[in-house]
Design a protein around this motif. Structure first.
Motif, mmCIF file in Angstrom:
data_model
loop_
_atom_site.group_PDB
_atom_site.id
_atom_site.type_symbol
_atom_site.label_atom_id
_atom_site.label_comp_id
_atom_site.label_asym_id
_atom_site.label_seq_id
_atom_site.Cartn_x
_atom_site.Cartn_y
_atom_site.Cartn_z
ATOM 1 N N THR A 36 45.126 45.967 33.183
ATOM 2 C CA THR A 36 45.741 47.285 33.070
ATOM 3 C C THR A 36 45.064 48.241 34.035
ATOM 4 O O THR A 36 43.841 48.382 34.031
ATOM 5 C CB THR A 36 45.628 47.821 31.631
ATOM 6 O OG1 THR A 36 46.259 46.889 30.754
ATOM 7 C CG2 THR A 36 46.282 49.179 31.491
ATOM 8 N N ILE A 37 45.857 48.914 34.866
ATOM 9 C CA ILE A 37 45.352 49.864 35.848
ATOM 10 C C ILE A 37 45.542 51.298 35.363
ATOM 11 O O ILE A 37 44.674 52.143 35.510
ATOM 12 C CB ILE A 37 46.073 49.693 37.208
ATOM 13 C CG1 ILE A 37 45.930 48.260 37.720
ATOM 14 C CG2 ILE A 37 45.590 50.699 38.231
ATOM 15 C CD1 ILE A 37 44.508 47.798 37.925
ATOM 16 N N THR B 75 51.287 44.025 41.851
ATOM 17 C CA THR B 75 51.324 45.106 40.877
ATOM 18 C C THR B 75 52.677 45.107 40.187
ATOM 19 O O THR B 75 53.709 44.987 40.842
ATOM 20 C CB THR B 75 51.100 46.465 41.562
ATOM 21 O OG1 THR B 75 49.840 46.440 42.236
ATOM 22 C CG2 THR B 75 51.103 47.605 40.554
ATOM 23 N N PHE C 217 46.592 39.430 34.609
ATOM 24 C CA PHE C 217 46.769 40.815 35.022
ATOM 25 C C PHE C 217 45.834 41.734 34.250
ATOM 26 O O PHE C 217 45.456 41.446 33.113
ATOM 27 C CB PHE C 217 48.224 41.264 34.805
ATOM 28 C CG PHE C 217 49.165 40.757 35.858
ATOM 29 C CD1 PHE C 217 49.568 41.576 36.907
ATOM 30 C CD2 PHE C 217 49.643 39.457 35.818
ATOM 31 C CE1 PHE C 217 50.426 41.111 37.881
ATOM 32 C CE2 PHE C 217 50.509 38.974 36.788
ATOM 33 C CZ PHE C 217 50.901 39.799 37.822
ATOM 34 N N SER D 256 47.884 44.884 37.347
ATOM 35 C CA SER D 256 47.628 44.338 38.669
ATOM 36 C C SER D 256 46.853 43.033 38.562
ATOM 37 O O SER D 256 46.027 42.850 37.664
ATOM 38 C CB SER D 256 46.829 45.356 39.482
ATOM 39 O OG SER D 256 46.552 44.852 40.765
ATOM 40 N N ASN D 257 47.125 42.132 39.516
ATOM 41 C CA ASN D 257 46.366 40.895 39.666
ATOM 42 C C ASN D 257 46.327 40.623 41.166
ATOM 43 O O ASN D 257 47.345 40.278 41.770
ATOM 44 C CB ASN D 257 47.041 39.744 38.913
ATOM 45 C CG ASN D 257 46.243 38.447 38.995
ATOM 46 O OD1 ASN D 257 45.402 38.270 39.854
ATOM 47 N ND2 ASN D 257 46.529 37.536 38.082
ATOM 48 N N MET E 20 50.867 50.243 34.253
ATOM 49 C CA MET E 20 50.766 49.554 35.532
ATOM 50 C C MET E 20 49.713 48.466 35.377
ATOM 51 O O MET E 20 48.605 48.726 34.909
ATOM 52 C CB MET E 20 50.358 50.511 36.652
ATOM 53 C CG MET E 20 50.248 49.827 38.010
ATOM 54 S SD MET E 20 49.699 50.959 39.321
ATOM 55 C CE MET E 20 51.202 51.899 39.554
ATOM 56 N N THR F 240 56.686 47.789 44.418
ATOM 57 C CA THR F 240 56.160 47.499 43.099
ATOM 58 C C THR F 240 57.335 47.481 42.134
ATOM 59 O O THR F 240 58.146 48.394 42.121
ATOM 60 C CB THR F 240 55.134 48.572 42.655
ATOM 61 O OG1 THR F 240 54.085 48.617 43.623
ATOM 62 C CG2 THR F 240 54.556 48.234 41.299
#
Length: 126
Positions: free
Chosen positions: A27-28, A48, A25, A43-44, A41, A5
């Motif tokens: 937001t995680i 990541t 993306f 993600s899509n 972080m 990552t």
């Protein structure tokens, strides 16, 4: 090894978050959970990316250049339906290199994010 990552340093984390959200993306996780973020972080699918402010780094890693971002790093991201994805983002971002078929058979295009990092998206089309 299990995964990789990327953690990139950014000038304005909120503007960078918005940039990555406009290309799909989500937001995680953030630090702190609310307020002025110093790390996030995103993600899509299986990709990541972590974004971090230079100030949050302190003096922990003094060899990291705090004056220059981007430029020497390119993210190579594989995806499906590249033509649809390109059409959905081409007017929202800086396209550095448009859709093209490479000599090794991939269809690719490259954009530059607001901190100067290059993202090449690729698909092995039939």
């Amino acid at each position: 090894m299990e995964s990789l990552t990327v953690n990139t340093f950014v000038k304005d984390i909120n503007k960078s978050i918005e940039f990555y959200k406009q290309i799909g993306f989500e937001t995680i996780m953030t630090v702190p959970e609310e307020g002025d973020f110093v790390w996030v972080m995103l993600s899509n699918g299986g990709v990541t990316i972590m974004l971090q402010t230079m100030d949050s780094l302190g003096e922990e890693l003094p060899d990291i250049d705090r004056n220059r971002l981007g430029g020497s790093l390119l993210f190579y991201i594989k995806l499906k339906q590249i033509r649809d994805f390109f059409e959905s983002i081409k007017d929202k971002v800086e396209v550095v290199k448009g859709l093209e078929k490479t000599f090794y058979g991939a269809t690719e295009f490259t954009i530059k994010d607001i901190d100067g990092y290059y993202l090449t998206f690729a698909e092995d089309e039939a």
